[in-house]
Design an enzyme around this catalytic site. Structure first.
Site, PDB file in Angstrom:
ATOM      1  CG  HIS A 461      52.730 123.939  36.231  1.00 46.85           C
ATOM      2  ND1 HIS A 461      53.911 123.432  36.709  1.00 46.85           N
ATOM      3  CD2 HIS A 461      52.087 124.458  37.292  1.00 46.85           C
ATOM      4  CE1 HIS A 461      53.963 123.611  38.006  1.00 46.85           C
ATOM      5  NE2 HIS A 461      52.857 124.232  38.391  1.00 46.85           N
ATOM      6  NE  ARG A 568      57.467 123.315  40.034  1.00 47.93           N
ATOM      7  CZ  ARG A 568      58.285 124.145  39.375  1.00 47.93           C
ATOM      8  NH1 ARG A 568      59.113 123.661  38.467  1.00 47.93           N
ATOM      9  NH2 ARG A 568      58.273 125.433  39.633  1.00 47.93           N
ATOM     10  CD  GLU A 698      56.572 127.349  47.804  1.00 47.88           C
ATOM     11  OE1 GLU A 698      56.526 127.493  46.581  1.00 47.88           O
ATOM     12  OE2 GLU A 698      56.070 126.382  48.409  1.00 47.88           O
ATOM     13  CG  ASN A 721      57.455 130.525  40.401  1.00 51.68           C
ATOM     14  OD1 ASN A 721      58.205 131.386  39.980  1.00 51.68           O
ATOM     15  ND2 ASN A 721      57.547 129.259  40.039  1.00 51.68           N
ATOM     16  CG  ASP A 722      53.512 129.397  45.342  1.00 53.00           C
ATOM     17  OD1 ASP A 722      52.428 129.833  44.924  1.00 53.00           O
ATOM     18  OD2 ASP A 722      53.891 128.227  45.178  1.00 53.00           O
ATOM     19  NE  ARG A 732      52.215 129.736  40.526  1.00 56.45           N
ATOM     20  CZ  ARG A 732      53.106 128.851  40.963  1.00 56.45           C
ATOM     21  NH1 ARG A 732      53.269 128.666  42.273  1.00 56.45           N
ATOM     22  NH2 ARG A 732      53.844 128.166  40.140  1.00 56.45           N
ATOM     23  CB  CYS A 769      63.855 126.223  43.214  1.00 54.53           C
ATOM     24  SG  CYS A 769      62.570 126.134  44.465  1.00 54.53           S
TER      25      CYS A 769
END
Ligand code: PEP
Ligand code: MG
Length: 835
Positions: A461, A568, A698, A721-722, A732, A769
């Site tokens: 993040h 989120r 994901e 990402n996942d 990650r 996304c």
């Protein structure tokens, strides 16, 4: 040996052997009488020394105490001197502390420090100290207290212990902290004394700082020796431990070299300046000076406390920090692997360094505050390490400062670790071990022009926030990053993940023109960011922004966002002590809908677990949180979280707007049915309108079963990402593997293709996304794969739109076909120039 000025302190008449005082006070009086008789102090000094005992603990440890007068009574000192009372039977100084050498100090100025330094040296030599406790010749004590370090080194030849072997250091970067910490552990567990000699320098293998001070480089020859009953066996075991580390050390060095050699696709300096290679986390090039995140030494107030209180504070701070370090080692081992955790193990080891602790105590004994003393001790030892001019030791200095800051923040809680308050007011690149998302979010963009962290991953993040702020950032730069000296001029390239140090004038000029060229390009992109992402042959891709708060919506729209493709909601739960109420959530969702003024909003239900942990939710500890009760799994187990969120969302929907709800980390049709049922129950209870319900793709299982899942939902949004993490089995957050965790890996692209095909069977739309949606080349590929919507960090929107507007859909489809057919992510990326 001829006495120096300092040696005039101690003389035979100031030594009393075999004393038998009846109490501590009697011992102090007797020692002070020697000082008085020698003309060092006025008679009143005795009372001053006794008074000091009431407010400070003068026991230094190892059977040595150092009574001295109160600071305000310095006027009673006529000349500097030391009196030594030897008490072979010992006298209780404090409960549980027995003094056998009472060293009474008379000092007018900072000659104190000289005396204390000598005592410290003695204190570390247990064998010599034992001899001094029973010596029958006062001369022995005088000698011990008058030799300075240089004399000791010159007069004590470096002698090996009886069992020994010679070894040439095989570690490519020499003996740095990680292997040295393993040596220390092995030596401590051996049960015998092991020492390491390099030329005339000797180090006890149980002492990390001493080992590091040898400054061993690759190829240096050392003699490692031991004594004691089991010396031969212990030494053989020690040898196998140190040689066993060689393979890992070589592999690490090779990997670092390999990373440095990967061809750069972007700006390349011509002068080949030294580069630290990490992972690009937020694109852009910036020029500035390095600002290492260290607490400014001058800021530490010197607030004296009673020595006993100071000692307690220090003791507690060290215990808590050691516990923190153990937890950090555990956590890092789990997240990043044992190799990365080793650095914290080595840092934890530095906390046990007796020199450091003694030095702090000495400073406190002198009347300084505990935080100030600790900081001074850390700084002095770190400067000593840096002054040796050896990069390996300079790195340890950084470790010492790093761990020192942790202790400092306990001693003086206002001094937060990694404080950003001392950032200079000229453009600088923040270099830190790691930054918390709140650190990153709070950065002053007028002064900070780039971020480089030793840890972290590109999808962390912090990286996402750096992109939001538009700051070039590199992560996973490795421990070497922290060796860079403060103030070093540098160029940061967040695209290629490089920090170039002390660049040449020519490189600065070339970087500036690159920055100017990019700025021109960005200006063109920005001029057209309000236009749709329509390919030259008329195909339109919807463009959303990933934002979480209503106040971020205007910026997202300005950048060209056509709605919010990912809100989120875990940000509502983080950084607070209790979950947000239903009403609070309602306000936020309604605020988003209002700010979007009719444009679409996709709210993702709470995705907690994995890297996002929230203390107040009291989730059980999991060995593998990324594979545990996360996302939809958690929501289905915690109606206390799911129901208020859904109620808030449906209440917000009732007020109008274009709201969709999306569920994270879904793995099965069963979960979708259960979540839909919860939505329907709450919707009907509230009499709210139906809203589109979607899921994130994901997990490979969801992508593979997309055709089944599509029958039960209104849309998919792929969380690349996942999906990348779970497809490639790469945490990650693991910086060691971050370079391999490329969302453009053909395996991930094939799953995206499968998702698009599955959705098409039921005429559902598919968005992406995850981070790759904001990469112009990634966006082009995704459009070619048939993705209908891309949602990204607002700042990425103009470049993505420009890229898509400059292409034909047929070319993008052909590009996607080629990408699906190649074998590696690098081959996919190589197609960029061909597209
Ligand atoms: C993703 O996984 O790609 C995603 C968008 O979700 P997050 O990064 O919040 O896990
Ligand atoms: Mg995700």
């Amino acid at each position: 040996m001829s006495p120096t000025v300092a040696d005039a302190f101690v003389a035979n008449e100031l030594i009393r052997l075999a004393a038998t005082p009846v109490s501590k006070e009697a011992a102090i009086r007797e020692a002070c009488q020697l000082l008085i008789a020698a003309g060092c102090v006025e008679p009143g000094y005795e009372a001053s020394m006794i008074s000091r005992e009431a407010v400070a603990n003068t026991f230094l440890g190892h059977g040595v105490s150092i009574p001295h007068g109160l600071g305000e009574d310095r006027g009673l000192v006529r000349r500097d001197g030391l009196a030594v009372l030897q008490i072979p039977g010992g006298i209780e100084w404090n409960p549980g502390q027995t003094a056998k050498l009472v060293v009474a100090i008379a000092a007018r100025s900072d000659s104190h420090i000289t005396i204390l330094r000598r005592l410290t040296r003695l204190i570390q030599d247990d064998a010599r100290l034992e001899r001094l406790f029973v010596a029958t010749d006062a001369g022995e004590l005088v000698e011990a207290l008058t030799q300075d370090e240089a004399t000791v080194a010159a007069t004590a030849p470096a002698v090996d212990l009886p069992e020994h072997f010679t070894w040439a250091v095989e570690y490519p970067v020499g003996l740095h902290a990680r292997p040295a910490a393993v040596w220390v552990e092995a030596a401590r567990g051996s049960g015998v004394r092991i020492q390491v000699r390099h030329g005339g320098e000797i180090a006890d293998a149980r002492n990390l700082v001493a080992l590091l001070q040898l400054g061993l480089r690759a190829g240096d020859s050392v003699t490692i020796s031991a004594d004691g009953e089991q010396a031969a066996t212990a030494l053989a075991r020690f040898r196998s431990v140190i040689t066993g580390l060689t393979a890992q050390e070589k592999a690490d060095a090779a990997k670092a070299a390999e990373r440095a050699e990967v061809p750069v696709n972007g700006w390349v300096p011509s002068g080949a300046p030294r580069a630290i290679v990490g992972i690009g986390a937020s694109p852009g090039i910036a020029i500035g000076v390095v600002h290492l995140l260290t607490a400014a030494q001058d800021d530490i107030p010197d607030v004296p406390v009673q020595l006993s209180e100071g000692g307690n504070l220090l003791h507690e701070a060290l215990i808590v920090t050691r516990q923190q370090m153990v937890a950090l080692v555990d956590d890092t081992t789990r997240r990043l692997g044992a190799a990365d955790a080793a650095i914290f193990k080595a840092q934890g080891e530095l906390l046990n360094d007796s020199d450091l602790i003694t030095l702090t105590c000495q400073l406190m004994v002198e009347g300084h505050g505990v935080a100030w003393s600790w900081n001074q001790a850390v700084e002095r030892m770190a400067s000593r390490l840096t002054a040796l001019g050896n990069p390996v030791l300079a790195a340890r200095a950084a470790d010492l400062r790093d761990v020192g800051r942790r202790v400092l923040s306990r001693l003086h809680p206002v001094l937060k670790t990694g404080s950003l308050t001392d950032v200079p007011d000229h453009p600088c690149i923040i270099v830190a071990n790691d930054l918390s998302p709140s650190d990153t979010a709070g950065l002053d963009k007028d002064r900070v022009i780039g971020l480089a962290t030793a840890l972290g991953g590109p999808t962390s993040h912090t990286a996402i926030l750096a992109r939001t702020l538009g700051l070039p950032a590199i992560v996973a730069g490795g421990a070497g990053l922290l060796d860079v000296a403060n103030g070093t001029p540098a160029i940061i390239d967040g695209q290629t993940g490089r920090l170039y140090l002390s660049p040449s004038e020519a490189d600065l000029v070339s970087a500036k023109s690159w920055i100017a060229e990019r700025a021109r390009r960005r200006a063109t992109e920005e001029a057209e960011r309000g236009l749709p992402a329509r390919t030259s042959d008329g195909h339109v891709v919807a463009i959303g922004a990933n934002v979480n708060r209503p106040d971020q919506v205007p910026l997202a729209l300005r950048e060209g966002g056509e709605g919010v493709g990912l809100m989120r909601t875990e940000f509502l739960f983080l950084e607070r002590d209790t979950p947000p109420s239903e009403d609070e959530q309602f306000e936020t969702y309604r605020g988003m809908i209002d700010a979007l003024d009719g444009r679409p909003l996709i709210v993702r239900a709470l995705d907690i677990g994995g890297d996002k942990q929230v203390a107040h939710l009291h989730l059980p500890h999991e060995e593998n949180p990324f594979l545990g009760v996360r996302g939809a799994r958690l929501l289905l187990r915690r109606p206390d979280l799911l129901d208020p969120q859904l109620r808030a969302l449906y209440r917000a929907a009732a007020g109008g707007g274009d709201l969709s709800i999306m569920f994270p980390m879904v793995t099965s049709v069963g979960e979708v049915s259960a979540l839909r049922a919860a939505c329907e129950r709450i919707r009907s209870e509230l009499g709210a309108p139906c809203v589109p319900l979607g899921i994130m793709i994901e997990v490979p299982a969801a992508a593979i079963q997309a055709d089944s899942l599509a029958a039960h939902v209104d849309f998919f949004s792929i969380g690349t990402n996942d999906l990348t993490q779970y497809t490639l089995a790469i945490d990650r957050q693991n910086p060691d593997l971050a370079a391999e965790a490329d969302s453009l890996h053909p395996a991930v692209l094939r799953l995206i293709r499968q998702t698009v095909e599955g959705a098409a069977r039921h005429k559902r739309w598919v968005g992406v996304c995850g981070g790759i949606a904001g990469d112009p080349f990634g966006a082009a590929l995704l459009a070619g794969l048939g993705v209908n919507e891309l949602s990204m960090t607002p700042r990425d929107i103009p470049a993505v739109k420009a890229r898509l507007r400059g292409c034909e859909l047929s070319a993008l489809r052909a590009l996607a076909e080629r990408a699906l057919a190649v074998e590696t992510a690098q081959q996919v990326r190589a197609l960029d120039s061909l597209s």
